[in-house]
Design an enzyme around this catalytic site. Structure first.
Site, mmCIF file in Angstrom:
data_model
loop_
_atom_site.group_PDB
_atom_site.id
_atom_site.type_symbol
_atom_site.label_atom_id
_atom_site.label_comp_id
_atom_site.label_asym_id
_atom_site.label_seq_id
_atom_site.Cartn_x
_atom_site.Cartn_y
_atom_site.Cartn_z
ATOM 1 N N TYR A 68 -47.352 28.313 12.045
ATOM 2 C CA TYR A 68 -48.379 29.335 12.274
ATOM 3 C C TYR A 68 -48.080 30.082 13.576
ATOM 4 O O TYR A 68 -47.931 29.478 14.645
ATOM 5 C CB TYR A 68 -49.790 28.717 12.357
ATOM 6 C CG TYR A 68 -50.316 28.149 11.043
ATOM 7 C CD1 TYR A 68 -49.690 28.382 9.826
ATOM 8 C CD2 TYR A 68 -51.473 27.370 11.024
ATOM 9 C CE1 TYR A 68 -50.179 27.855 8.642
ATOM 10 C CE2 TYR A 68 -51.974 26.832 9.843
ATOM 11 C CZ TYR A 68 -51.313 27.078 8.654
ATOM 12 O OH TYR A 68 -51.807 26.545 7.477
HETATM 13 N N1 NAP Z 1 -51.718 24.284 3.402
HETATM 14 C C1 NAP Z 1 -51.507 25.547 3.167
HETATM 15 O O1 NAP Z 1 -50.533 25.935 2.482
HETATM 16 C C2 NAP Z 1 -52.480 26.555 3.723
HETATM 17 C C3 NAP Z 1 -52.424 27.907 3.309
HETATM 18 C C4 NAP Z 1 -53.377 28.778 3.846
HETATM 19 C C5 NAP Z 1 -54.332 28.318 4.746
HETATM 20 N N2 NAP Z 1 -54.336 27.018 5.165
HETATM 21 C C6 NAP Z 1 -55.322 26.477 6.116
HETATM 22 O O2 NAP Z 1 -56.625 26.831 5.721
HETATM 23 C C7 NAP Z 1 -57.282 27.592 6.731
HETATM 24 C C8 NAP Z 1 -58.194 28.600 6.094
HETATM 25 O O3 NAP Z 1 -57.487 29.435 5.174
HETATM 26 P P1 NAP Z 1 -57.835 30.970 5.070
HETATM 27 O O4 NAP Z 1 -57.643 31.609 6.382
HETATM 28 O O5 NAP Z 1 -57.104 31.514 3.900
HETATM 29 O O6 NAP Z 1 -59.433 30.855 4.778
HETATM 30 P P2 NAP Z 1 -60.514 31.815 4.111
HETATM 31 O O7 NAP Z 1 -61.811 31.301 4.574
HETATM 32 O O8 NAP Z 1 -60.300 31.908 2.651
HETATM 33 O O9 NAP Z 1 -60.214 33.275 4.697
HETATM 34 C C9 NAP Z 1 -60.403 33.558 6.039
HETATM 35 C C10 NAP Z 1 -60.562 35.067 6.222
HETATM 36 O O10 NAP Z 1 -61.757 35.508 5.619
HETATM 37 C C11 NAP Z 1 -62.314 36.555 6.378
HETATM 38 N N3 NAP Z 1 -63.639 36.125 6.853
HETATM 39 C C12 NAP Z 1 -64.039 34.898 7.218
HETATM 40 N N4 NAP Z 1 -65.336 34.886 7.599
HETATM 41 C C13 NAP Z 1 -65.764 36.144 7.474
HETATM 42 C C14 NAP Z 1 -67.019 36.778 7.721
HETATM 43 N N5 NAP Z 1 -68.081 36.092 8.154
HETATM 44 N N6 NAP Z 1 -67.122 38.104 7.472
HETATM 45 C C15 NAP Z 1 -66.058 38.809 7.028
HETATM 46 N N7 NAP Z 1 -64.848 38.265 6.787
HETATM 47 C C16 NAP Z 1 -64.692 36.946 7.005
HETATM 48 C C17 NAP Z 1 -61.382 36.781 7.569
HETATM 49 O O11 NAP Z 1 -60.437 37.773 7.211
HETATM 50 P P3 NAP Z 1 -60.220 39.126 8.082
HETATM 51 O O12 NAP Z 1 -59.173 38.802 9.086
HETATM 52 O O13 NAP Z 1 -59.809 40.091 7.059
HETATM 53 O O14 NAP Z 1 -61.531 39.452 8.758
HETATM 54 C C18 NAP Z 1 -60.698 35.437 7.686
HETATM 55 O O15 NAP Z 1 -59.453 35.488 8.332
HETATM 56 C C19 NAP Z 1 -56.138 28.170 7.574
HETATM 57 O O16 NAP Z 1 -56.519 28.481 8.894
HETATM 58 C C20 NAP Z 1 -55.154 27.027 7.536
HETATM 59 O O17 NAP Z 1 -55.532 26.039 8.475
HETATM 60 C C21 NAP Z 1 -53.431 26.142 4.634
#
Ligand code: NAP
Length: 324
Positions: A53
């Site tokens: 990351y």
């Molecule tokens: N193991 C794996 O392969 C893998 C892959 C992916 C993720 N992960 C892990 O899972 C975690 C979460 O994944 P994810 O980032 O995809 O999670 P997610 O909750 O699906 O998406 C997060 C995104 O949603 C938007 N968001 C969140 N809260 C919001 C709100 N209140 N209002 C408006 N937009 C909002 C933001 O995007 P904007 O930036 O557009 O505002 C934020 O970056 C990562 O940090 C990581 O630790 C693991």
């Protein structure tokens, strides 16, 4: 904060975990450190990062944030992919060689002498799983790793890994970190039943489908400054059936007096195999929203209505490509 057991261990994880994929990316260092402290203050113990990351930046920032509070966190990181710009032949994969080098590099970036949960980021079909498990087991015996987990493992591969750990008396995967949300549900077919049978925890990543489930894409376009803006691959996510579902979900939220993302997070928290939902905030305000969403369970009638809406609209994203 609610706490749930991790696999067959005696460890209890906060039902909401802080994912740090945006640290050093959309979130600068100062806000990232503030967020870790706010999370710990709220009783969140699971902090999830990965070596790759922000090219190691996320681990470095998490390490700084935990400098005086290391014991409060259950620190999870990952190994598998090459670091950006490193094209050496053994710079990636799940060989003993790469795992040992990557573990030392993560420990150094994190500024700690142990990792609580060391996860293989996704499978490496070129390396025998025995080699991977033996290397991970050695790290556990050396005290550098407390527990091991996998991520993006299909059920058959996880079942095979558990069998090998059992037969050879090696550390076993206690968790599988999987892409799981209202628009991405294939884990329910085989992975979750296996989790129940073998007492392996599911850690749900992308709970908001990258932001789709917040409602901000509901008019069919990516708002300025969002992850989806100018991202061609996001266009397909806004298919008509998905938009119908997302708009319906917004309506259900209004009726229930809850934010749309509360329904997405609450629905996941109702899944018994999910030990923790991994938030992925891009700002401190978003982190507060995840916390609020996790704080109040969904009323059973709302949970049922969400489920029916998803089924009736046929909404969903293409199957996750990493289940090798
Ligand atoms: N193991 C794996 O392969 C893998 C892959 C992916 C993720 N992960 C892990 O899972 C975690 C979460 O994944 P994810 O980032 O995809 O999670 P997610 O909750 O699906 O998406 C997060 C995104 O949603 C938007 N968001 C969140 N809260 C919001 C709100 N209140 N209002 C408006 N937009 C909002 C933001 O995007 P904007 O930036 O557009 O505002 C934020 O970056 C990562 O940090 C990581 O630790 C693991």
């Amino acid at each position: 904060m609610e706490y749930r057991p991790l696999g067959r261990t005696g460890v209890r994880l906060s039902a909401l975990g802080l994912g740090t994929m945006m640290f050093g990316d959309r979130l600068d260092e100062a806000d990232s450190v503030r967020m870790v402290h706010a999370a710990l203050d709220a009783g969140v113990n699971l902090i999830d990062t990965a070596d790759v990351y922000s090219g190691g930046g996320s681990e470095r920032i998490v390490g700084k944030a935990l400098k005086d509070r290391r014991h409060e966190a259950f620190l999870a990181t990952k190994v598998r992919r090459a670091m950006p710009g490193d094209s050496r032949p053994n710079a990636e994969g799940l060989s003993r060689l790469h795992i040992m080098q990557a573990a030392e590099a993560s420990l150094s970036r994190l500024g700690t002498d142990y990792i609580d949960l060391y996860q293989v980021h996704w499978a490496d079909p070129d390396t025998p799983i025995e080699e991977t498990l033996r290397a991970l087991d050695d790290l556990v015996r050396q005290g550098k790793v407390r527990y091991i987990g996998c991520s993006n493992f299909p059920a058959w591969r996880l079942a095979r890994s558990l069998w090998k750990s059992d037969v050879h008396g090696l550390a076993r995967f206690e968790s599988n970190q999987v892409n799981f949300n209202l628009l991405q549900r294939e884990v329910e077919e085989e992975i979750l039943p296996l989790c129940t049978e073998e007492r392996v925890s599911a850690l749900a990543f992308s709970p908001l489908a990258g932001g789709l489930l917040t409602g901000k894409y509901n008019d069919g376009t990516a708002p300025p400054g969002s992850r989806g803006e100018g991202n061609e691959s996001w266009r397909g996510r806004l298919a008509p059936s998905n938009l119908t579902f997302l708009r319906g979900l917004a309506g259900l939220g209004q009726q229930a007096g809850r934010a749309m993302m509360d329904l997405a997070v609450g629905w996941l928290l109702n899944v018994p195999q999910v030990a923790s939902v991994l938030a992925g905030p891009s700002s401190l305000e978003q982190w507060e929203d995840y916390l609020a969403a996790a704080a109040r369970p969904l009323a059973p009638d709302v949970a049922r209505a969400v489920e029916v809406l998803q089924r009736e609209t046929g909404a969903g994203l293409p199957r996750h490509s990493r289940y090798l």
